[in-house]
Design a protein around this motif. Structure first.
Motif, PDB file in Angstrom:
ATOM      1  N   THR A 213       0.858  -1.190   0.000  1.00  0.00           N
ATOM      2  CA  THR A 213       0.000   0.000   0.000  1.00  0.00           C
ATOM      3  C   THR A 213       0.898   1.245   0.000  1.00  0.00           C
ATOM      4  O   THR A 213       2.111   1.153   0.248  1.00  0.00           O
ATOM      5  CB  THR A 213      -0.881   0.042   1.269  1.00  0.00           C
ATOM      6  OG1 THR A 213      -0.006   0.162   2.405  1.00  0.00           O
ATOM      7  CG2 THR A 213      -1.743  -1.203   1.400  1.00  0.00           C
ATOM      8  N   ILE A 214       0.267   2.381  -0.231  1.00  0.00           N
ATOM      9  CA  ILE A 214       1.021   3.642  -0.203  1.00  0.00           C
ATOM     10  C   ILE A 214       1.600   3.844   1.199  1.00  0.00           C
ATOM     11  O   ILE A 214       2.725   4.287   1.370  1.00  0.00           O
ATOM     12  CB  ILE A 214       0.103   4.814  -0.628  1.00  0.00           C
ATOM     13  CG1 ILE A 214      -0.330   4.631  -2.086  1.00  0.00           C
ATOM     14  CG2 ILE A 214       0.792   6.157  -0.420  1.00  0.00           C
ATOM     15  CD1 ILE A 214      -1.393   5.605  -2.571  1.00  0.00           C
ATOM     16  N   LYS A 215       0.823   3.479   2.202  1.00  0.00           N
ATOM     17  CA  LYS A 215       1.300   3.614   3.580  1.00  0.00           C
ATOM     18  C   LYS A 215       2.514   2.708   3.835  1.00  0.00           C
ATOM     19  O   LYS A 215       3.475   3.126   4.488  1.00  0.00           O
ATOM     20  CB  LYS A 215       0.156   3.278   4.545  1.00  0.00           C
ATOM     21  CG  LYS A 215       0.469   3.583   5.979  1.00  0.00           C
ATOM     22  CD  LYS A 215      -0.780   3.453   6.815  1.00  0.00           C
ATOM     23  CE  LYS A 215      -0.425   3.153   8.248  1.00  0.00           C
ATOM     24  NZ  LYS A 215      -1.582   2.756   9.035  1.00  0.00           N
ATOM     25  N   ASP A 216       2.460   1.481   3.308  1.00  0.00           N
ATOM     26  CA  ASP A 216       3.622   0.585   3.442  1.00  0.00           C
ATOM     27  C   ASP A 216       4.871   1.243   2.855  1.00  0.00           C
ATOM     28  O   ASP A 216       5.969   1.156   3.424  1.00  0.00           O
ATOM     29  CB  ASP A 216       3.409  -0.739   2.688  1.00  0.00           C
ATOM     30  CG  ASP A 216       2.322  -1.630   3.286  1.00  0.00           C
ATOM     31  OD1 ASP A 216       2.033  -1.496   4.481  1.00  0.00           O
ATOM     32  OD2 ASP A 216       1.770  -2.463   2.528  1.00  0.00           O
ATOM     33  N   LEU A 217       4.691   1.859   1.688  1.00  0.00           N
ATOM     34  CA  LEU A 217       5.824   2.514   1.016  1.00  0.00           C
ATOM     35  C   LEU A 217       6.389   3.619   1.908  1.00  0.00           C
ATOM     36  O   LEU A 217       7.611   3.738   2.091  1.00  0.00           O
ATOM     37  CB  LEU A 217       5.357   3.087  -0.331  1.00  0.00           C
ATOM     38  CG  LEU A 217       6.357   3.963  -1.095  1.00  0.00           C
ATOM     39  CD1 LEU A 217       7.616   3.185  -1.482  1.00  0.00           C
ATOM     40  CD2 LEU A 217       5.719   4.539  -2.378  1.00  0.00           C
ATOM     41  N   LEU A 218       5.498   4.418   2.485  1.00  0.00           N
ATOM     42  CA  LEU A 218       5.948   5.520   3.346  1.00  0.00           C
ATOM     43  C   LEU A 218       6.649   4.987   4.600  1.00  0.00           C
ATOM     44  O   LEU A 218       7.648   5.549   5.054  1.00  0.00           O
ATOM     45  CB  LEU A 218       4.757   6.407   3.721  1.00  0.00           C
ATOM     46  CG  LEU A 218       4.220   7.247   2.548  1.00  0.00           C
ATOM     47  CD1 LEU A 218       2.861   7.840   2.879  1.00  0.00           C
ATOM     48  CD2 LEU A 218       5.204   8.352   2.172  1.00  0.00           C
TER      49      LEU A 218
END
Ligand code: PEP
Ligand code: MN
Length: 338
Positions: A213-218
Motif C-alpha cells: 500500500t502507499i502507507k507501506d511505502l511511506l
C-alpha cells in the motif's frame, strides 16, 4: 515533533533552538520555507514530549506528528525536499527523466544507449548490474563488471547513474560507482537493506512493492530516513491487480496522495507499470500531468535481443518523440522537463 518558528526569527535564534535540542541528546532537521523555518525534532517521542520546546525563544508552535510515519510526513519539513543526483535536482520545478536499459549487458550497449537517451533529453542514466529476476535461470546481471561499465557510460555521456542494490553485502561496491541507489519493488520491505542504505551518503530511490500500500511505502521510506539519510525518492511502478492485459496496474492515484503526504520527491516508472511498450508513452504523459517529479523509462537499442524486459523497452526514436511530448505536458502545468 515539529517546531514552527516565529515570523522574522533570527539566525542566532535558530542556532540556539538547534543547540538546545542537541544538548538534550535529540537530533534536528531544519527546513527553510518561504515564510517560516520548520525544525523537525528527531528522537524517541516520549523523551521529546517532556522537553519544554515551546519555552525556547523564537519558537511559535510545537506540534506532534500524529501519523505513523514521522520523518517522511509532509509537515515534518513543511516544504518539498530537493534531492540531488550528481548535479541533477529532483523535487523542484524540473521533471527529471531517468532512462536506460533494464540491464547493463555490454560496454557497447550501455555506452550507445547512454548517448541515445542523453541526446533526447534524459538527465539520469539507469541500468541494472544486479538484477532481481523471477527465475534463477534468467540473466542475473553483470554485477561489479556492470557497475564499471555504468561508470564508463557516465564518463562518456556526462549523465549521473542510478542502479539497483539488492543485497547489503554489495553496498560498498555499488556506492563506489553509483550516483543514486535504487531499492527495487521486491526489496521494498527488506528492512536490513533499508537500514543499510539509510546510512549511505548516496540518495536512494525506493520503489513501491508490487503488493504494497502507499502507507507501506511511506513506512519503508521512514526506515531509511530514521538512519539519517533524508535523500530519498519514492517511485510508483505499478501494483498487482486482477488485470492481466498489462504487466501491472500503474497506480497514478499514488502521485497526488504521496505529494500530499510526504515532502519526498515522487517518480513514476510507467515501463514496469504497464510492461507493454505501446502503452508506456500514454502513462508517462499521464504521470507528468498527475504531478510526478520524475519518470523512469526503459530504453533499448536492440530490444529483441535484450537480456531482460525487451518487450517493454522504448526504442530510441520512440523515446525521443516521447520526451518532446513530456516537455509540452510539463509546460502546461508550469514545469519543465529534461
Ligand atoms: C527495474 O527497475 O529494472 C526493476 C527491476 O524494477 P522493479 O523493482 O520496479 O520491478
Ligand atoms: Mn526492468
Amino acid at each position: 515533533m515539529i517546531i514552527v518558528t516565529k515570523p522574522g526569527v533570527t539566525h542566532a535564534e535558530i542556532d540556539h533552538i538547534v543547540e538546545r535540542i542537541h544538548d538534550w541528546g535529540l537530533k534536528t532537521e531544519v527546513s527553510h520555507g518561504a515564510q517560516r523555518v520548520v525544525i523537525g525534532v528527531i528522537g524517541a517521542e516520549d523523551i521529546i514530549r517532556e522537553k519544554p520546546l515551546a519555552a525556547i525563544p523564537g519558537v511559535e508552535s510545537v506540534t506532534p506528528v500524529l501519523k505513523p510515519y514521522k520523518l517522511v510526513a509532509h509537515e515534518f519539513r513543511g516544504t518539498a525536499s530537493h534531492i540531488r543526483i550528481g548535479d541533477v535536482t529532483i523535487g523542484g520545478s524540473e521533471v527529471v527523466i531517468m532512462a536506460g536499459p533494464c540491464s547493463v549487458e555490454s560496454r557497447s550497449q550501455i555506452i550507445e544507449i547512454a548517448q541515445i537517451v542523453k541526446d533526447s533529453g534524459a538527465t539520469v542514466l539507469r541500468g541494472g548490474a544486479f538484477k532481481p529476476r523471477t527465475s534463477p535461470y534468467s540473466f542475473q546481471g553483470l554485477g561489479v563488471e556492470g557497475l564499471k561499465l555504468l561508470a564508463e557510460a557516465r564518463e562518456s555521456s556526462g549523465l549521473p547513474i542510478i542502479t539497483e542494490i539488492m543485497d547489503t553485502k554489495d553496498l560498498e561496491a555499488v556506492e563506489q560507482y553509483a550516483d543514486c541507489l535504487q531499492v527495487g519493488a521486491r526489496n521494498m520491505q527488506n528492512f536490513a537493506l533499508l537500514k543499510e542504505v539509510g546510512r549511505s551518503r548516496l540518495p536512494v530511490m525506493l520503489k513501491r512493492g508490487m503488493s504494497a500500500t502507499i502507507k507501506d511505502l511511506l513506512m519503508s521510506a521512514e526506515y531509511i530516513l530514521s538512519e539519517g539519510n533524508f535523500n530519498v525518492i519514492l517511485c510508483e511502478r505499478g501494483i498487482r491487480t486482477f488485470e492481466t492485459m498489462t504487466r501491472n496496474t500503474l497506480d497514478l492515484n499514488a502521485v497526488p496522495v504521496l505529494k500530499a503526504e510526504t515532502h519526498l520527491p515522487v517518480v513514476v516508472d510507467p515501463t514496469h507499470g504497464v510492461g507493454v511498450r505501446e502503452y508506456v508513452p500514454a502513462m508517462a504523459l499521464a504521470a507528468v500531468a498527475a504531478g510526478a517529479d520524475g519518470l523512469m523509462l526503459e530504453v533499448h537499442n536492440n530490444p529483441e535481443l535484450a537480456k531482460s524486459d525487451g518487450e517493454q523497452a522504448l526504442l530510441g526514436h520512440e523515446f525521443a518523440a516521447l520526451v518532446k511530448q513530456i516537455r509540452k505536458v510539463a509546460e502546461a502545468i508550469g514545469r519543465n522537463a529534461g
